[in-house]
Design an enzyme around this catalytic site. Structure first.
Site, PDB file in Angstrom:
ATOM      1  N   HIS C  79     -58.828 -41.674  13.121  1.00 65.27           N
ATOM      2  CA  HIS C  79     -57.829 -40.958  12.326  1.00 65.27           C
ATOM      3  C   HIS C  79     -56.715 -40.425  13.231  1.00 65.27           C
ATOM      4  N   ASP C 108     -25.708 -53.860  16.086  1.00 68.82           N
ATOM      5  CA  ASP C 108     -27.158 -54.003  16.007  1.00 68.82           C
ATOM      6  C   ASP C 108     -27.728 -53.201  17.167  1.00 68.82           C
ATOM      7  N   TRP C 144     -59.369 -38.500  19.881  1.00 69.00           N
ATOM      8  CA  TRP C 144     -58.108 -39.181  20.235  1.00 69.00           C
ATOM      9  C   TRP C 144     -57.678 -38.792  21.637  1.00 69.00           C
ATOM     10  N   SER C 172     -45.109 -51.573  23.882  1.00 67.82           N
ATOM     11  CA  SER C 172     -44.236 -51.570  22.714  1.00 67.82           C
ATOM     12  C   SER C 172     -43.338 -50.340  22.705  1.00 67.82           C
ATOM     13  N   SER C 173     -43.927 -49.172  22.947  1.00 65.65           N
ATOM     14  CA  SER C 173     -43.124 -47.945  22.896  1.00 65.65           C
ATOM     15  C   SER C 173     -42.065 -47.935  23.980  1.00 65.65           C
ATOM     16  N   HIS C 256     -48.810 -33.799  26.155  1.00 67.46           N
ATOM     17  CA  HIS C 256     -47.948 -32.762  25.598  1.00 67.46           C
ATOM     18  C   HIS C 256     -46.551 -33.290  25.263  1.00 67.46           C
ATOM     19  N   GLU C 258     -45.898 -36.086  24.422  1.00 65.94           N
ATOM     20  CA  GLU C 258     -46.153 -36.910  23.246  1.00 65.94           C
ATOM     21  C   GLU C 258     -45.995 -36.106  21.953  1.00 65.94           C
ATOM     22  N   TYR C 260     -44.098 -33.659  21.420  1.00 63.33           N
ATOM     23  CA  TYR C 260     -42.679 -33.456  21.154  1.00 63.33           C
ATOM     24  C   TYR C 260     -41.995 -34.758  20.792  1.00 63.33           C
ATOM     25  N   SER C 271     -31.794 -31.885  10.832  1.00 64.77           N
ATOM     26  CA  SER C 271     -30.438 -31.437  11.152  1.00 64.77           C
ATOM     27  C   SER C 271     -29.373 -32.289  10.477  1.00 64.77           C
ATOM     28  N   HIS C 305     -51.811 -26.159  28.954  1.00 65.66           N
ATOM     29  CA  HIS C 305     -52.217 -25.238  27.886  1.00 65.66           C
ATOM     30  C   HIS C 305     -53.272 -25.856  26.983  1.00 65.66           C
ATOM     31  N   HIS C 306     -53.503 -27.138  27.132  1.00 64.59           N
ATOM     32  CA  HIS C 306     -54.622 -27.752  26.401  1.00 64.59           C
ATOM     33  C   HIS C 306     -55.927 -27.579  27.165  1.00 64.59           C
ATOM     34  N   THR C 331     -36.909 -23.589  20.558  1.00 62.83           N
ATOM     35  CA  THR C 331     -37.307 -23.964  19.201  1.00 62.83           C
ATOM     36  C   THR C 331     -36.807 -22.937  18.210  1.00 62.83           C
ATOM     37  N   LYS C 334     -33.309 -23.475  17.263  1.00 58.05           N
ATOM     38  CA  LYS C 334     -33.139 -24.498  16.225  1.00 58.05           C
ATOM     39  C   LYS C 334     -33.390 -23.915  14.843  1.00 58.05           C
ATOM     40  N   ARG C 453     -64.109 -27.681  16.101  1.00 54.82           N
ATOM     41  CA  ARG C 453     -63.613 -28.920  15.519  1.00 54.82           C
ATOM     42  C   ARG C 453     -64.537 -30.070  15.907  1.00 54.82           C
TER      43      ARG C 453
HETATM   44  C1  HEA Z   1     -50.340 -37.402  13.391  1.00 56.92           C
HETATM   45  C2  HEA Z   1     -50.484 -37.066  12.260  1.00 56.92           C
HETATM   46  C3  HEA Z   1     -51.662 -36.667  11.443  1.00 56.92           C
HETATM   47  C4  HEA Z   1     -51.625 -36.661  10.082  1.00 56.92           C
HETATM   48  C5  HEA Z   1     -50.474 -37.075   9.182  1.00 56.92           C
HETATM   49  C6  HEA Z   1     -52.911 -36.178   9.649  1.00 56.92           C
HETATM   50  C7  HEA Z   1     -53.254 -36.040   8.315  1.00 56.92           C
HETATM   51  C8  HEA Z   1     -54.442 -35.487   7.862  1.00 56.92           C
HETATM   52  N1  HEA Z   1     -55.490 -35.044   8.644  1.00 56.92           N
HETATM   53 FE1  HEA Z   1     -55.587 -35.143  10.657  1.00 56.92          FE
HETATM   54  N2  HEA Z   1     -55.685 -35.250  12.665  1.00 56.92           N
HETATM   55  C9  HEA Z   1     -54.707 -35.687  13.526  1.00 56.92           C
HETATM   56  C10 HEA Z   1     -53.438 -36.086  13.154  1.00 56.92           C
HETATM   57  C11 HEA Z   1     -52.979 -36.199  11.843  1.00 56.92           C
HETATM   58  N3  HEA Z   1     -53.717 -35.906  10.725  1.00 56.92           N
HETATM   59  C12 HEA Z   1     -55.171 -35.650  14.880  1.00 56.92           C
HETATM   60  C13 HEA Z   1     -54.382 -36.039  16.118  1.00 56.92           C
HETATM   61  C14 HEA Z   1     -56.483 -35.168  14.835  1.00 56.92           C
HETATM   62  C15 HEA Z   1     -57.428 -34.918  16.011  1.00 56.92           C
HETATM   63  C16 HEA Z   1     -58.406 -36.034  16.128  1.00 56.92           C
HETATM   64  C17 HEA Z   1     -59.444 -35.715  17.135  1.00 56.92           C
HETATM   65  O1  HEA Z   1     -60.091 -34.667  17.038  1.00 56.92           O
HETATM   66  O2  HEA Z   1     -59.594 -36.512  18.060  1.00 56.92           O
HETATM   67  C18 HEA Z   1     -56.778 -34.924  13.434  1.00 56.92           C
HETATM   68  C19 HEA Z   1     -57.978 -34.404  12.973  1.00 56.92           C
HETATM   69  C20 HEA Z   1     -58.238 -34.064  11.660  1.00 56.92           C
HETATM   70  C21 HEA Z   1     -59.370 -33.305  11.228  1.00 56.92           C
HETATM   71  C22 HEA Z   1     -60.412 -32.680  12.123  1.00 56.92           C
HETATM   72  C23 HEA Z   1     -61.533 -33.591  12.358  1.00 56.92           C
HETATM   73  C24 HEA Z   1     -62.521 -32.925  13.242  1.00 56.92           C
HETATM   74  O3  HEA Z   1     -62.137 -32.184  14.148  1.00 56.92           O
HETATM   75  O4  HEA Z   1     -63.708 -33.152  13.010  1.00 56.92           O
HETATM   76  C25 HEA Z   1     -59.281 -33.186   9.859  1.00 56.92           C
HETATM   77  C26 HEA Z   1     -60.253 -32.476   9.019  1.00 56.92           C
HETATM   78  O5  HEA Z   1     -60.002 -32.103   7.963  1.00 56.92           O
HETATM   79  C27 HEA Z   1     -58.076 -33.874   9.464  1.00 56.92           C
HETATM   80  C28 HEA Z   1     -57.627 -33.973   8.157  1.00 56.92           C
HETATM   81  C29 HEA Z   1     -56.420 -34.545   7.804  1.00 56.92           C
HETATM   82  C30 HEA Z   1     -55.987 -34.681   6.431  1.00 56.92           C
HETATM   83  C31 HEA Z   1     -56.771 -34.238   5.214  1.00 56.92           C
HETATM   84  C32 HEA Z   1     -54.754 -35.270   6.475  1.00 56.92           C
HETATM   85  C33 HEA Z   1     -53.913 -35.622   5.278  1.00 56.92           C
HETATM   86  O6  HEA Z   1     -52.590 -35.221   5.488  1.00 56.92           O
HETATM   87  C34 HEA Z   1     -54.003 -37.074   5.005  1.00 56.92           C
HETATM   88  C35 HEA Z   1     -53.452 -37.410   3.655  1.00 56.92           C
HETATM   89  C36 HEA Z   1     -53.995 -38.686   3.178  1.00 56.92           C
HETATM   90  C37 HEA Z   1     -53.292 -39.769   2.958  1.00 56.92           C
HETATM   91  C38 HEA Z   1     -51.844 -39.799   3.175  1.00 56.92           C
HETATM   92  C39 HEA Z   1     -53.951 -41.038   2.554  1.00 56.92           C
HETATM   93  C40 HEA Z   1     -53.726 -41.447   1.143  1.00 56.92           C
HETATM   94  C41 HEA Z   1     -54.616 -42.598   0.868  1.00 56.92           C
HETATM   95  C42 HEA Z   1     -55.321 -42.752  -0.238  1.00 56.92           C
HETATM   96  C43 HEA Z   1     -55.279 -41.799  -1.348  1.00 56.92           C
HETATM   97  C44 HEA Z   1     -56.242 -43.882  -0.380  1.00 56.92           C
HETATM   98  C45 HEA Z   1     -55.553 -45.145  -0.698  1.00 56.92           C
HETATM   99  C46 HEA Z   1     -55.930 -46.062   0.359  1.00 56.92           C
HETATM  100  C47 HEA Z   1     -55.467 -47.303   0.503  1.00 56.92           C
HETATM  101  C48 HEA Z   1     -54.543 -47.960  -0.451  1.00 56.92           C
HETATM  102  C49 HEA Z   1     -55.875 -48.072   1.734  1.00 56.92           C
HETATM  103  N4  HEA Z   1     -57.468 -34.389  10.575  1.00 56.92           N
HETATM  104  C1  HEA Z   2     -45.552 -32.227  16.589  1.00 56.81           C
HETATM  105  C2  HEA Z   2     -46.471 -31.797  17.304  1.00 56.81           C
HETATM  106  C3  HEA Z   2     -46.607 -30.454  17.947  1.00 56.81           C
HETATM  107  C4  HEA Z   2     -45.665 -29.450  18.160  1.00 56.81           C
HETATM  108  C5  HEA Z   2     -44.208 -29.438  17.815  1.00 56.81           C
HETATM  109  C6  HEA Z   2     -46.380 -28.399  18.812  1.00 56.81           C
HETATM  110  C7  HEA Z   2     -45.763 -27.212  19.223  1.00 56.81           C
HETATM  111  C8  HEA Z   2     -46.378 -26.249  19.995  1.00 56.81           C
HETATM  112  N1  HEA Z   2     -47.694 -26.229  20.372  1.00 56.81           N
HETATM  113 FE1  HEA Z   2     -49.107 -27.586  19.834  1.00 56.81          FE
HETATM  114  N2  HEA Z   2     -50.444 -29.074  19.553  1.00 56.81           N
HETATM  115  C9  HEA Z   2     -50.222 -30.276  18.932  1.00 56.81           C
HETATM  116  C10 HEA Z   2     -49.027 -30.706  18.401  1.00 56.81           C
HETATM  117  C11 HEA Z   2     -47.850 -29.974  18.455  1.00 56.81           C
HETATM  118  N3  HEA Z   2     -47.693 -28.730  18.962  1.00 56.81           N
HETATM  119  C12 HEA Z   2     -51.420 -31.066  18.885  1.00 56.81           C
HETATM  120  C13 HEA Z   2     -51.568 -32.446  18.273  1.00 56.81           C
HETATM  121  C14 HEA Z   2     -52.405 -30.301  19.501  1.00 56.81           C
HETATM  122  C15 HEA Z   2     -53.886 -30.605  19.664  1.00 56.81           C
HETATM  123  C16 HEA Z   2     -54.222 -31.726  20.529  1.00 56.81           C
HETATM  124  C17 HEA Z   2     -55.707 -31.920  20.531  1.00 56.81           C
HETATM  125  O1  HEA Z   2     -56.390 -31.167  21.235  1.00 56.81           O
HETATM  126  O2  HEA Z   2     -56.187 -32.805  19.802  1.00 56.81           O
HETATM  127  C18 HEA Z   2     -51.752 -29.077  19.932  1.00 56.81           C
HETATM  128  C19 HEA Z   2     -52.396 -28.069  20.636  1.00 56.81           C
HETATM  129  C20 HEA Z   2     -51.752 -26.983  21.204  1.00 56.81           C
HETATM  130  C21 HEA Z   2     -52.358 -26.115  22.154  1.00 56.81           C
HETATM  131  C22 HEA Z   2     -53.769 -26.238  22.736  1.00 56.81           C
HETATM  132  C23 HEA Z   2     -54.740 -25.528  21.881  1.00 56.81           C
HETATM  133  C24 HEA Z   2     -56.122 -25.735  22.325  1.00 56.81           C
HETATM  134  O3  HEA Z   2     -56.597 -26.864  22.311  1.00 56.81           O
HETATM  135  O4  HEA Z   2     -56.747 -24.756  22.683  1.00 56.81           O
HETATM  136  C25 HEA Z   2     -51.422 -25.161  22.479  1.00 56.81           C
HETATM  137  C26 HEA Z   2     -51.633 -24.064  23.431  1.00 56.81           C
HETATM  138  O5  HEA Z   2     -50.765 -23.523  23.972  1.00 56.81           O
HETATM  139  C27 HEA Z   2     -50.224 -25.488  21.716  1.00 56.81           C
HETATM  140  C28 HEA Z   2     -49.031 -24.763  21.780  1.00 56.81           C
HETATM  141  C29 HEA Z   2     -47.866 -25.145  21.150  1.00 56.81           C
HETATM  142  C30 HEA Z   2     -46.621 -24.392  21.259  1.00 56.81           C
HETATM  143  C31 HEA Z   2     -46.395 -23.112  22.005  1.00 56.81           C
HETATM  144  C32 HEA Z   2     -45.696 -25.099  20.537  1.00 56.81           C
HETATM  145  C33 HEA Z   2     -44.236 -24.749  20.394  1.00 56.81           C
HETATM  146  O6  HEA Z   2     -43.422 -25.858  20.578  1.00 56.81           O
HETATM  147  C34 HEA Z   2     -43.930 -24.101  19.077  1.00 56.81           C
HETATM  148  C35 HEA Z   2     -42.590 -23.440  19.094  1.00 56.81           C
HETATM  149  C36 HEA Z   2     -42.136 -22.954  17.744  1.00 56.81           C
HETATM  150  C37 HEA Z   2     -42.117 -21.677  17.311  1.00 56.81           C
HETATM  151  C38 HEA Z   2     -42.634 -20.572  18.121  1.00 56.81           C
HETATM  152  C39 HEA Z   2     -41.630 -21.328  15.939  1.00 56.81           C
HETATM  153  C40 HEA Z   2     -40.163 -21.137  15.776  1.00 56.81           C
HETATM  154  C41 HEA Z   2     -39.591 -20.110  16.673  1.00 56.81           C
HETATM  155  C42 HEA Z   2     -38.990 -18.974  16.266  1.00 56.81           C
HETATM  156  C43 HEA Z   2     -38.800 -18.650  14.832  1.00 56.81           C
HETATM  157  C44 HEA Z   2     -38.443 -18.116  17.328  1.00 56.81           C
HETATM  158  C45 HEA Z   2     -39.013 -16.772  17.484  1.00 56.81           C
HETATM  159  C46 HEA Z   2     -40.444 -16.791  17.757  1.00 56.81           C
HETATM  160  C47 HEA Z   2     -41.092 -16.034  18.650  1.00 56.81           C
HETATM  161  C48 HEA Z   2     -40.427 -15.272  19.745  1.00 56.81           C
HETATM  162  C49 HEA Z   2     -42.563 -15.915  18.529  1.00 56.81           C
HETATM  163  N4  HEA Z   2     -50.458 -26.593  20.951  1.00 56.81           N
HETATM  164 CU   LIG Z   3     -49.289 -29.230  24.048  1.00 58.19          CU
END
Ligand code: HEA
Ligand code: HEA
Ligand SMILES: [Cu+2]
Ligand code: CUA
Lengths: 295, 375, 528
Positions: C79, C108, C144, C172-173, C256, C258, C260, C271, C305-306, C331, C334, C453
């Site tokens: 997933h 293009d 993942w 590819s990327s 990380h 990634e 962003y 925007s 921070h992870h 952020t 923005k 989790r």
């Molecule tokens: C990048 C984007 C992304 C998106 C969009 C989502 C979308 C969703 N994710 Fe997430 N999720 C991750 C990224 C994302 N996730 C990542 C990175 C992890 C961590 C993995 C890890 O721990 O390694 C995670 C882990 C994660 C967990 C934790 C698992 C665990 O720790 O055990 C859960 C649990 O609820 C969850 C739930 C969901 C749900 C309910 C949605 C919903 O938004 C999904 C909505 C559903 C649909 C859009 C599908 C619609 C389809 C149908 C209705 C069926 C029809 C089917 C066909 C025609 C084939 N996700």
């Molecule tokens: C699109 C993806 C995305 C984005 C944008 C972010 C944004 C941020 N993330 Fe997140 N993060 C993930 C995707 C993302 N993260 C994923 C996938 C994981 C889990 C990976 C895994 O373990 O599977 C993760 C996990 C993760 C962790 C690790 C947690 C853990 O495993 O223990 C941390 C810890 O610092 C973190 C921090 C942040 C911070 C500080 C931002 C900042 O960029 C956020 C900044 C934004 C704001 C703060 C809000 C707007 C600001 C204001 C309104 C200004 C005023 C605010 C203040 C002064 C408070 N993220």
């Molecule tokens: Cu991070």
């Protein structure tokens, strides 16, 4: 000669062919490795897929490059197109730099951080309790696991083959520059000479690298399995060696093209791209020479 | 199953509506915990939470205001302003200040957490797939701690107990009022030892040792539960941590008991065991420790976990069998059980395996055999 | 074999797409390729989403009901991988393909054949990855983030295919990113200076840079895994002097940035949309650009921070905590700029705007929880709980995914020349909005209360909120089927779109007819 509009190629079979070749290579290699690890039968299919993929890839890429060369010589490219290729090549080299950065990072990490911890120094020196015998030094002749995972008996002496190789590669960077100057001065014989020399220097480098590997494996006990020293040593020098091989091959192709009369003093990006690549490979080597061999 | 699902569904919805739950400890927030550290972390958490909430109220407030007021349907005319250096500098500077304010308590708390000096007790914690080993350094006390919840509860064949998935066969025991240092490591993959009430979470990394510590205040004796917090394979979800905090006297008494029990066990191992005794104990040990991989009736699981029923080793050479169980098979999930089970248990489980499920070798392996094999 | 010297001569002269299926396989056209990327991403969303639904079904109540723990781990891993690399990233690349040439006034993409290659690697790579689900050893099951040594010594044999799959996705990327950079830097119409580029183009320029900088590092780390698994090296093995934590450093150096990569283009899309529907120019254009660049820069120095709980030295923890907190500043700029753009505007709320506004709110909530995670001492409690899951789904689903959906609604009239059905669009929005919050908001609570989790079964006190989250997941998931219907309906029966599409839109893409012609700008337009 320059076309006025940006050249947009028509649809093409080359990319899909490349994709098919690549997936064959990947899936085949995956199958081969898994089978050799499990020692099981059924190895024929992965091998077939792998070699078919490699063949497809090679032939498609051959066609692709031929086609690009044809287009270029056909005058389809304007200065803007040329810049696109330059940006493309430049960023590609940057991506290669980052690839090597990952391995250099690993090297620095184990030397500066993990190694000392394992032997009782620094913030996590307490880890030493798991490896009471271990004393960290670099090159690492003894691994934490001790006799279960023997380290190398000796490592490569930087002042023999590696030094020679350094000289070879640096001179080859110079010779390729001479070739470039000659090309710009339209002196074909000199281009051919300097470029040939570059390729030969590259080939000799690779030859010495192989000699060095044989020595490491057969005499020094320095192998991929001899702990982190061997791991970082072979990964860094190995990927570098692979890049030298590719670079030399590319230069060789360029050499053939020059013999065929391709390139003009104004338009010769193919040549320059190869030269950029070669300089990059050279820079990586200098990093290797310092951080892998000497220090 | 469907009607149960329906039931849960409606109860969940009801729970939402009346904001009350059938479960006693319905928690929404981070526990305050029982230690100074956990309390300061909780305070820090609440501080940042409220700061974020207020920033949110402010920002979204302005946004909703303009979404309401400045709608075209309400006849709003768009102004044309599109920058203001003052504003932009202001909203760079103010968040910076807020962040600095947050960073100060965060730093002091972190420094405190990292100070594991002056600990009086060292406990080495080792993670295994999927259990914990506790080694009281210098005390000659060392044991494993396994999940105690039965498969029947997990597979819904039996009602789930109160501490479902959070109960173990042997708890870690620590005294209150004393700084206890944990030396955390692992024997296979990365695990993470976590007790929320202590705010201690530290990864167990194979080959390295991490430090952490706890000082449970006097008066907070009790049982504290947590879980492994790093994905470590199939049974990651079934690897609880349970710590019992005792007063210092009780802790000493417990230590003495442990040592006495060990002596008694060693003595018992030298005694005589009947085949039937061994088979009964063996069946228990097998069900608790081996069945997870080798199946309830020795049938194995998938291609990775071999069947023991009729297996070449289980019906073949006794010494080879003892060797596999004692020392495991390196590089596979089959661990070395030498340190995990007592001589009696080992003898029993091997005897059991050699005779259960039509293996019928008729062999009896006694604890003495095990003691010999250990040499 | 695939081609021959004759290809040199084929096809010159006729313009417009070839016919039939082969059009899509052989195309070098940025619009065709954009379309391919978008449909591929949507397919992956359904596949990855179906996996999420399986996860949510199993977690609906305590106890093991549907699947076994082993399969559960495969589902979470796949997933995460499918969503990140298969759905979100390709969707953004698809957007870039469609829009960047139109926005900068190019005919293009700079390197059209390589563009096709970038795309066609993906279906094969993901095909291989997904097929491992049906293999005997099972699919990757190590999350993942594939931490060693669970992903090396203890991994199922499918890890080898996983590694090569990641290599392919990386190739590819990188090629995709090179193409985008070359297009932006080299193919802008005369007068289109950098500081006149639409923000979507800016954000993609910076994203592409991030991609080229970090995808090779990912390739490096999986290569080290490959060597550890098959060739006896000791990178992640302390017995040979390596360190499992080294894996995490290298992985998160990629990981990380990634995240962003998955949000910067979303910032760009939002925007573009908010000014249109506020009928007011974007507030603080140049600070938006600088903020994006700062985020990208900072993203390289926050990775640990992870890893707050892996046992880093105190000074390291402090450094990464402070650096991470800094990201809130750009952020925030923005967010404030978006709000100021809306302020004193003349707003209407068509579907793209609804999604964009929801993005601003819900992403910010996700950002706040991110900031909480960044506070290292508190992260000792949050780490590896559902609080983290809540955080990243808030930034990824109502963040990245909502922005993509908003972008599709916003530009589909330009792409297809037809409007979508506004009523259905609003339905889609409200269902998604409710669904997403019902799914992911309760995860904050269970996380704080201590639910780890990646577990297939949980203690009883977490039951209620898990049931709620599962219900939400189905609401959200099923409403994406409605999205599919809306898109198909728009393509087939939608009302004809004007060239301007939305009232008072600005930017080169709106000067083209709707639907946009096959070749965008054969003659570069003049930009004042
Ligand atoms: C990048 C984007 C992304 C998106 C969009 C989502 C979308 C969703 N994710 Fe997430 N999720 C991750 C990224 C994302 N996730 C990542 C990175 C992890 C961590 C993995 C890890 O721990 O390694 C995670 C882990 C994660 C967990 C934790 C698992 C665990 O720790 O055990 C859960 C649990 O609820 C969850 C739930 C969901 C749900 C309910 C949605 C919903 O938004 C999904 C909505 C559903 C649909 C859009 C599908 C619609 C389809 C149908 C209705 C069926 C029809 C089917 C066909 C025609 C084939 N996700
Ligand atoms: C699109 C993806 C995305 C984005 C944008 C972010 C944004 C941020 N993330 Fe997140 N993060 C993930 C995707 C993302 N993260 C994923 C996938 C994981 C889990 C990976 C895994 O373990 O599977 C993760 C996990 C993760 C962790 C690790 C947690 C853990 O495993 O223990 C941390 C810890 O610092 C973190 C921090 C942040 C911070 C500080 C931002 C900042 O960029 C956020 C900044 C934004 C704001 C703060 C809000 C707007 C600001 C204001 C309104 C200004 C005023 C605010 C203040 C002064 C408070 N993220
Ligand atoms: Cu991070
Ligand atoms: Cu042990 Cu998770």
């Amino acid at each position: 000669m320059a076309a006025s509009n940006y050249y947009v190629p028509e649809s093409s079979r080359l990319p899909i062919g490349t994709s098919i070749g690549l997936i064959g290579l990947a899936a085949g290699a995956g199958g081969m490795l898994n089978h050799s690890s499990s020692g099981g039968e059924g190895w024929a299919l992965p091998h077939f897929v792998f070699f078919a993929g490699a063949l497809i890839l090679a032939s498609v890429l051959y066609n692709w490059f031929s086609k690009v060369i044809g287009e270029s010589r056909g005058g389809l490219y304007n200065a803007q197109m040329d810049r696109s290729y330059r940006w493309g090549m430049g960023w590609f080299i940057f991506s290669e730099v980052m690839f090597f950065a990952a391995f250099f990072g690993a090297l620095f990490y184990v030397r500066q951080i993990a190694g000392p911890w394992l032997s009782g120094e620094g913030d996590k020196g307490i880890s030493h309790m798991l490896w009471p015998e271990f004393v960290f030094q670099w090159p690492m002749f003894n691994n934490p696991a001790g006799a279960d995972l023997p380290g190398p008996e000796a490592v490569i002496d930087p002042w023999h083959i590696p030094l020679l190789n350094t000289v070879l590669l640096i001179s080859s960077s110079v010779t390729v520059t001479f070739a470039h100057h000659a090309l710009r001065a339209m002196d074909r014989t000199r281009v051919i000479f300097w470029l040939a020399l570059t390729v030969i220097l590259g080939a000799v480098f690779v030859y010495f690298q192989i000699v060095e590997y044989v020595e490491a494996y057969e005499e020094l006990g320095l192998t991929l399995d001899s702990g982190i020293y061997g791991s970082t040593f072979f990964m860094l020098t190995g990927f570098h060696g692979a890049h030298v091989t590719i670079g030399a091959f590319i230069l060789f192709v360029i050499w053939l093209r020059i013999i065929k009369g391709h390139f003009t003093p104004e338009q010769h990006f193919g040549f320059e791209a190869a030269a950029w690549y070669w300089h990059f490979v050279d820079m990586v080597w200098i990093g290797l020479f310092f951080f892998v061999y000497i220090l | 199953m469907l009607s149960r699902t329906g039931l849960r569904l409606s109860s969940a919805i009801t729970a939402l509506l009346v904001s009350q739950s059938t479960y006693a400890d319905w928690e929404l927030n981070m526990p305050q915990g029982v230690t100074q550290v956990s309390q300061s972390i909780y305070d820090l958490h609440m501080l940042i939470l409220w700061i974020c909430v207020w920033i949110g109220v402010l920002v979204f407030g302005v946004m909703f205001y303009s979404m309401y007021k400045h709608r075209k349907s309400k006849g709003a005319k768009a102004s044309k302003f599109h920058e203001s250096l003052t504003l932009e500098l202001l909203w760079t500077a103010i968040p910076t200040l807020i962040l600095i304010l947050m960073a100060i308590p965060a730093t002091t708390t972190l420094v405190k957490m990292y100070d594991s000096s002056d600990a009086q007790i060292d406990i080495k914690i080792t993670g295994y797939q999927w259990k914990w080993e506790y080694d009281y350094l210098g005390e000659d006390v060392r044991f494993f701690s396994n999940l105690a919840t039965s498969k029947d509860e997990i597979y819904n064949k039996q009602d789930k107990g109160e501490n479902y998935l959070l109960e173990v066969d042997r708890e870690m025991v620590i005294p209150t009022g004393v700084k206890v240092r944990f030396l955390i490591t692992s024997s296979d993959v990365i695990h993470s030892w976590w007790v929320p009430e202590f705010a201690v979470k530290k990864d167990a990394v194979p080959g390295y040792v991490n430090e952490s510590w706890v000082n449970v205040p006097v008066g907070k004796e009790g049982i504290y539960r947590g879980q492994c917090a790093e994905l470590c394979g199939v049974d990651h979800g079934f690897m609880p941590v349970v710590v019992r905090a005792l007063s210092q006297e009780n802790y000493q008494a417990w230590l003495d008991d442990q040592r006495a029990a060990k002596v008694a066990e060693a003595a018992a191992a030298m005694g005589d065991f009947s085949y039937d005794e061994l088979m009964t104990t063996g069946a228990e040990v097998y069900a608790g420790r081996c069945a997870g991989c080798h199946g309830q009736s020795g049938e194995g699981m998938g291609t990775i976990f071999p069947a023991l029923k009729g297996s070449a080793i289980a019906v073949g050479d006794v010494d080879a069998h003892i060797d596999v169980v004692l020392n495991g098979v390196p590089g596979t999930a089959m661990q070395a059980f030498a340190a995990q089970l007592s001589d009696v248990e080992l003898a029993a489980v091997i005897t059991y395996e050699r005779n259960a499920w039509d293996n019928n070798t008729g062999d009896t392996v006694t604890p003495i055999n095990i003691i010999d094999a250990r040499k | 074999m695939m081609t021959s010297a004759t290809t040199l001569h084929e096809d010159h002269g006729h313009h417009g797409p070839a016919k039939g299926l082969m059009r899509w396989v052989l195309t070098t056209n940025h619009k065709d390729i954009g379309t391919l990327y978008l449909w591929f991403a949507f397919t992956m969303l359904l596949i990855g989403g179906s996996m999420a639904l399986i996860i949510r079904l199993e977690l609906f109540q305590p106890g093991m009901q549907l699947i076994e723990p082993e399969f559960f781990n495969q589902m979470t891993t796949m997933h995460g991988l499918v969503m990140v690399f298969g759905a979100i990233m390709p969707a953004f690349v698809g957007m870039a393909n469609w829009l960047v040439p139109m926005m900068v006034g190019a005919p293009d993409m700079a390197l059209p054949r390589m563009n096709n290659l970038s795309f066609w690697i993906l279906p094969f790579a993901f095909g291989m990855l997904i097929l491992t689900l049906f293999s005997e050893a099972g699919a990757p099951n190590f999350g993942w983030t594939f931490y060693a040594p669970l992903s090396t010594t203890y991994a199922p044999s499918s890890v080898t295919y996983f590694i090569f799959g990641v290599h392919l996705m990386g190739i590819s990327s990188i090629m995709g990113a090179i193409n985008i950079i070359a297009t932006i830097l080299n193919l802008r119409a005369p007068g289109m200076t950098l500081m006149k580029m639409p923000l979507f183009v800016w954000t993609w320029l910076i994203t592409a840079y991030l991609l080229i900088a970090v995808m090779p590092v990912l390739a490096g780390v999986v290569t080290m895994m490959l060597m550890d698994i098959h060739f006896g090296t000791s990178f992640f093995n302390a017995a040979g002097g390596g360190d499992p934590v080294l894996f995490q450093h290298v992985f998160w150096f990629f990981g990380h940035p990634e995240v962003y990569i998955m949000i910067l283009p979303a910032f760009g899309i939002v925007s573009q949309i908010i000014p249109t529907f506020a009928r007011k120019p974007l507030f603080g254009y140049s600070s938006m650009v600088y903020a994006t660049a700062s985020i990208a820069f900072l993203s390289f120095i926050v990775w640990a921070h992870h890893m707050f709980t892996v046992g880093l030295p105190l000074a390291t923890e402090l450094f990464f905590m402070y650096a991470t907190m800094l990201i809130a500043i750009p952020t925030g700029v923005k967010v404030f700029n978006w709000v100021s753009t809306m302020f004193n505007g003349s707003m209407t709320f068509e579907t793209p705007m609804l999604f964009a506004v929801a993005f601003v709110i819900l992403f910010t909530i996700g950002g706040f929880s991110g900031l909480m995670l960044a506070i290292a001492p508190a992260d000792f409690q949050y780490h590896d709980t559902y609080f983290v899951v809540a955080h990243f789904h808030y930034v990824l689903v109502p963040g990245a995914l909502f922005a993509i959906i908003a972008g599709v609604y916003y530009w589909i009239p330009k792409w297809c020349g037809r409007y979508y059905n506004e009523t259905l669009g609003k339905w889609h929005f409200w269902l998604s909005f409710v669904g997403v919050n019902v799914t992911f908001f309760p995860m904050h609570f269970v996380g704080l209360a201590g639910m780890p989790r990646r577990i297939p079964d949980y203690a009883l006190q977490f039951a209620d909120f898990n049931a709620v989250a599962s219900i939400g997941a189905f609401i959200f998931g099923l409403s994406q089927i409605l999205f599919l219907y809306i898109v198909i309906d728009a393509i087939r029966n939608g009302k004809k779109a004007t060239d301007e599409v939305w009232e008072g839109t600005e930017g080169l893409e709106w000067t083209l007819p709707s639907p946009a012609p096959y070749h965008s700008f054969s003659e570069p337009p003049e930009v004042k």
